[in-house]
Write an enzyme that holds these catalytic residues in place. Structure first.
Site, PDB file in Angstrom:
ATOM      1  CG  ASP A 263     -33.858  27.011 -13.564  1.00 19.82           C
ATOM      2  OD1 ASP A 263     -34.917  26.398 -13.374  1.00 19.82           O
ATOM      3  OD2 ASP A 263     -33.676  28.195 -13.231  1.00 19.82           O
TER       4      ASP A 263
ATOM      5  CB  SER B 238     -36.773  32.270  -8.176  1.00 20.11           C
ATOM      6  OG  SER B 238     -37.749  31.340  -8.585  1.00 20.11           O
TER       7      SER B 238
ATOM      8  CG  HIS C  11     -34.842  27.481  -9.854  1.00 21.51           C
ATOM      9  ND1 HIS C  11     -34.900  28.487 -10.790  1.00 21.51           N
ATOM     10  CD2 HIS C  11     -35.577  27.911  -8.790  1.00 21.51           C
ATOM     11  CE1 HIS C  11     -35.657  29.470 -10.334  1.00 21.51           C
ATOM     12  NE2 HIS C  11     -36.064  29.158  -9.110  1.00 21.51           N
TER      13      HIS C  11
END
Length: 345
Positions: free
Chosen positions: A282, A177, A312
């Site tokens: 995601d 991320s 995610h």
């Protein structure tokens, strides 16, 4: 998709006063961060921080070391038991939209310990400064500082418990991320002169669901339906970028938008071969695929893997049996990438 169940008592309407302290709330991501007009920031401990303790049967030694006492940068090291051979070093940056998260979060502690053991790597998990108190490029600067610190340790000739297990000719930069974004930008900044980091030899980037954005919406951003309380949705993504980017910048800043002019000028001779892990559910899926396209168009070696039916950060937050199977697949893919790059010369 991983779900964070926020306590309703943590939520306040944006722009209202908190009756407990009379501060004016200007930004909030429910249960994770509140930012007040006077600059005060609160981060409720929705994810527990844990010590270095690990089960003995895991076969991984874990310790924390200070990198820079003035900026309070530190790192958690994971060293799997090995025989006589030295292991590649993987420098890892945690996620959290640049604004939350810690190398001590229990979800990262568990994931990275297993990754170290199963992929056969020494892992250095960097705890960098967070926005909005320290907006970008603070996290990138901390990443560079962490790698320079490793170089200094390698040159010291010390036989410290983690140093003696490291093969400094096989170093990888990784993160998930926001941490994936940090890994990319740190590599980009250092690629101007990798020689400055000798004896470290960098072999590749491993970017897990890297956090990118832009002013125009992608299809996955606009149409991907996220469950209520999901770890990352479009509103949260926009808020993270507002809190992280330099004052006056928008989401087309090159640190955010991988297709921005300055960001897309990558040198195939110096930018590291890269693996990108993408989650099918995601909202960042399209951004991740765009990023892979930018690398390919620049002549950079890139491979990507799409993990089906997961969202995610599934590898750290979703404990379902299916997600755990996908996490094991991800670890296998990372191990294969590391092995291939180590043997590339």
């Amino acid at each position: 998709m991983a779900i964070i169940n926020s306590d309703s008592t943590l939520s306040l309407p944006i722009g209202t006063k908190n009756p407990q302290n009379h501060r004016v709330l200007i930004e909030e991501i429910g249960g994770l961060i509140r930012v007040y007009k006077d600059g005060h920031v609160e981060r409720p401990q929705i994810v527990p921080c844990v010590t270095c303790t690990l089960p003995l049967e895991l076969g991984v030694t874990c310790k924390d070391l200070v990198i820079d006492k003035f900026t309070n940068i530190w790192a958690r090291f994971y060293v799997p038991k090995c025989n006589l051979e030295k292991l590649p070093l993987l420098v890892y940056f945690h996620g959290g939209g640049f604004c939350v998260g810690s190398a001590a979060w229990s979800c990262y502690h568990e994931f990275l310990a297993v990754l170290a053991r199963n992929a056969g790597c020494v892992i250095m998990s960097v705890d960098y400064r967070l926005a909005p108190e320290n907006p970008l490029p603070a996290a990138y600067e901390d990443g560079e500082k962490a790698l320079i610190w490793v170089k200094q340790q390698a040159l010291s000739g010390s036989n410290k418990w983690w140093l003696k297990n490291c093969d400094f000719s096989n170093v990888f930069v990784a993160g998930d991320s926001a941490g994936g974004n940090i890994a990319h930008n740190v590599s980009l900044r250092l690629s101007v002169n990798w020689a400055q980091l000798k004896p470290l030899i960098f072999k590749g980037n491993i970017l897990i669901q890297p956090f990118f954005g832009g002013e125009s919406r992608t299809i996955s951003e606009a149409l991907m339906v996220q469950p209520r309380g999901s770890v990352l949705n479009l509103v949260a993504s926009d808020t993270y970028w507002r809190l992280s980017l330099p004052k006056g910048a928008n989401r087309d800043h090159p640190w955010c938008n991988s297709r921005a002019k300055r960001s897309s000028k990558l040198d195939r001779m110096t930018y590291l071969p890269t693996m990108v892990c993408v989650s099918e559910l995601d909202i960042l899926k399209d951004r991740n695929m765009e990023f892979c396209g930018v690398l390919r168009n620049s002549g950079i070696q890139v491979e990507h893997v799409v993990y089906k039916d997961v969202g995610h950060a599934f590898q750290i937050l979703d404990k379902s049996q299916f997600s755990q199977m996908q996490t094991q697949e991800m670890i296998s893919h990372i191990k294969a990438f590391v092995s291939k790059r180590m043997n590339s010369g």
